[in-house]
Design a protein around this motif. Structure first.
Motif, mmCIF file in Angstrom:
data_model
loop_
_atom_site.group_PDB
_atom_site.id
_atom_site.type_symbol
_atom_site.label_atom_id
_atom_site.label_comp_id
_atom_site.label_asym_id
_atom_site.label_seq_id
_atom_site.Cartn_x
_atom_site.Cartn_y
_atom_site.Cartn_z
ATOM 1 N N ALA A 147 -51.485 -21.339 13.546
ATOM 2 C CA ALA A 147 -51.927 -22.367 12.414
ATOM 3 C C ALA A 147 -52.242 -23.383 13.941
ATOM 4 N N ILE A 148 -51.371 -23.605 13.856
ATOM 5 C CA ILE A 148 -51.030 -24.745 15.216
ATOM 6 C C ILE A 148 -52.725 -24.435 15.959
ATOM 7 N N LEU A 149 -52.834 -23.460 16.811
ATOM 8 C CA LEU A 149 -54.369 -23.736 16.933
ATOM 9 C C LEU A 149 -55.606 -24.213 16.397
ATOM 10 N N ALA A 150 -55.384 -23.768 15.198
ATOM 11 C CA ALA A 150 -56.142 -23.824 14.278
ATOM 12 C C ALA A 150 -56.555 -25.234 13.751
ATOM 13 N N ARG A 151 -55.647 -25.542 13.471
ATOM 14 C CA ARG A 151 -55.451 -27.046 13.231
ATOM 15 C C ARG A 151 -55.831 -28.126 14.335
ATOM 16 N N ALA A 152 -55.562 -27.759 15.766
ATOM 17 C CA ALA A 152 -55.754 -28.585 17.243
ATOM 18 C C ALA A 152 -57.532 -29.178 17.434
ATOM 19 N N GLU A 153 -57.856 -27.490 16.478
ATOM 20 C CA GLU A 153 -59.552 -27.269 16.886
ATOM 21 C C GLU A 153 -60.018 -27.765 15.489
ATOM 22 N N GLU A 154 -59.456 -27.655 14.391
ATOM 23 C CA GLU A 154 -59.238 -28.904 13.697
ATOM 24 C C GLU A 154 -59.521 -30.146 13.642
ATOM 25 N N VAL A 155 -58.725 -30.821 13.795
ATOM 26 C CA VAL A 155 -58.933 -31.890 14.734
ATOM 27 C C VAL A 155 -59.714 -32.778 15.269
ATOM 28 N N PRO B 73 -70.788 -38.247 28.318
ATOM 29 C CA PRO B 73 -70.041 -40.061 28.620
ATOM 30 C C PRO B 73 -69.073 -40.322 27.062
ATOM 31 N N HIS B 74 -69.454 -40.638 26.088
ATOM 32 C CA HIS B 74 -69.282 -40.728 24.895
ATOM 33 C C HIS B 74 -67.667 -40.767 24.782
ATOM 34 N N ARG B 75 -66.866 -39.474 25.578
ATOM 35 C CA ARG B 75 -65.997 -38.780 25.370
ATOM 36 C C ARG B 75 -64.827 -40.251 26.650
ATOM 37 N N ASP B 76 -64.986 -40.930 26.457
ATOM 38 C CA ASP B 76 -64.449 -42.110 26.951
ATOM 39 C C ASP B 76 -62.934 -42.402 26.910
ATOM 40 N N ALA B 77 -62.131 -43.180 27.731
ATOM 41 C CA ALA B 77 -60.386 -43.823 27.199
ATOM 42 C C ALA B 77 -59.890 -44.084 26.031
ATOM 43 N N PRO B 78 -60.637 -44.483 25.136
ATOM 44 C CA PRO B 78 -60.752 -45.238 23.723
ATOM 45 C C PRO B 78 -60.766 -43.586 22.582
ATOM 46 N N PHE B 79 -61.626 -43.408 23.160
ATOM 47 C CA PHE B 79 -62.200 -41.766 22.603
ATOM 48 C C PHE B 79 -60.833 -40.906 22.588
ATOM 49 N N MET B 80 -60.603 -40.589 24.032
ATOM 50 C CA MET B 80 -59.286 -39.665 24.419
ATOM 51 C C MET B 80 -58.419 -40.313 23.788
ATOM 52 N N LYS B 81 -58.056 -41.233 23.743
ATOM 53 C CA LYS B 81 -56.460 -41.770 23.163
ATOM 54 C C LYS B 81 -56.417 -41.450 21.477
ATOM 55 N N ALA B 82 -57.453 -42.236 20.778
ATOM 56 C CA ALA B 82 -57.528 -41.787 19.514
ATOM 57 C C ALA B 82 -57.525 -39.977 19.249
ATOM 58 N N LEU B 83 -58.071 -39.797 20.380
ATOM 59 C CA LEU B 83 -58.262 -37.348 19.880
ATOM 60 C C LEU B 83 -56.720 -37.699 19.973
ATOM 61 N N LEU B 84 -55.845 -37.981 21.559
ATOM 62 C CA LEU B 84 -54.965 -37.857 21.605
ATOM 63 C C LEU B 84 -53.222 -38.421 20.105
ATOM 64 N N ALA B 85 -54.333 -39.155 19.341
ATOM 65 C CA ALA B 85 -53.218 -39.605 18.361
ATOM 66 C C ALA B 85 -52.925 -38.319 17.236
ATOM 67 N N ASP B 86 -54.518 -38.783 16.370
ATOM 68 C CA ASP B 86 -55.086 -37.709 15.750
ATOM 69 C C ASP B 86 -53.850 -36.172 16.228
ATOM 70 N N LEU B 87 -53.992 -35.873 16.982
ATOM 71 C CA LEU B 87 -53.522 -34.605 17.476
ATOM 72 C C LEU B 87 -52.051 -34.631 17.564
ATOM 73 N N HIS B 88 -51.818 -35.792 17.267
ATOM 74 C CA HIS B 88 -50.058 -35.824 17.577
ATOM 75 C C HIS B 88 -49.720 -35.823 15.942
ATOM 76 N N GLY B 89 -50.327 -36.416 15.330
ATOM 77 C CA GLY B 89 -50.268 -37.256 13.902
ATOM 78 C C GLY B 89 -50.212 -35.849 12.897
ATOM 79 N N ALA B 90 -51.273 -34.873 12.856
ATOM 80 C CA ALA B 90 -51.916 -33.527 12.586
ATOM 81 C C ALA B 90 -50.790 -32.575 12.966
ATOM 82 N N LEU B 91 -50.364 -33.007 14.144
ATOM 83 C CA LEU B 91 -49.686 -30.848 15.054
ATOM 84 C C LEU B 91 -47.983 -31.198 15.047
#
Length: 108
Positions: free
Chosen positions: A18-26, A62-80
């Motif tokens: 479930a954790i791996l599936a949720r990470a994929e969704e995020v 190119p679109h996976r810049d520092a702001p994108f990666m930081k936002a994704l990390l925050a989204d992953l923590h929020g979900a997981l």
């Protein structure tokens, strides 16, 4: 295609699929072109301090810049974070796959 490795102290009760599936969704919600996230879970019987560690690698684009990666990390923590039973340390390491790696679908 993203890759995820989940390692954790084996006695911690968690639903690794479930954790791996949720990470994929995020990841897909943040970047629809990311593709399926290939996930593996490793319960570890010998650890020093209780922990859960999620190691995620995505292709460097190119679109996976520092702001994108930081936002994704925050989204992953929020979900997981709510899916992890404590007390333990939960860490996520988000980074890029090596430009010298490769993947291939192997037919039956």
């Amino acid at each position: 295609m993203p890759q995820a490795n989940l390692s954790y102290s084996a006695h911690i009760k968690l639903d690794a699929p479930a954790i791996l599936a949720r990470a994929e969704e995020v990841i897909k919600a943040a970047d629809a072109g990311a593709g399926s996230c290939k996930g593996r879970a490793y319960p570890l019987t010998q650890t020093h301090h209780d922990h859960v560690f999620l190691h995620i690698r995505v292709l460097d684009k190119p679109h996976r810049d520092a702001p994108f990666m930081k936002a994704l990390l925050a989204d992953l923590h929020g979900a997981l974070d709510p899916m992890i039973a404590g007390p333990c340390t939960f860490s996520i390491e988000l980074g890029f796959q090596s430009p010298y790696g490769s993947s291939a679908d192997i037919p039956a």
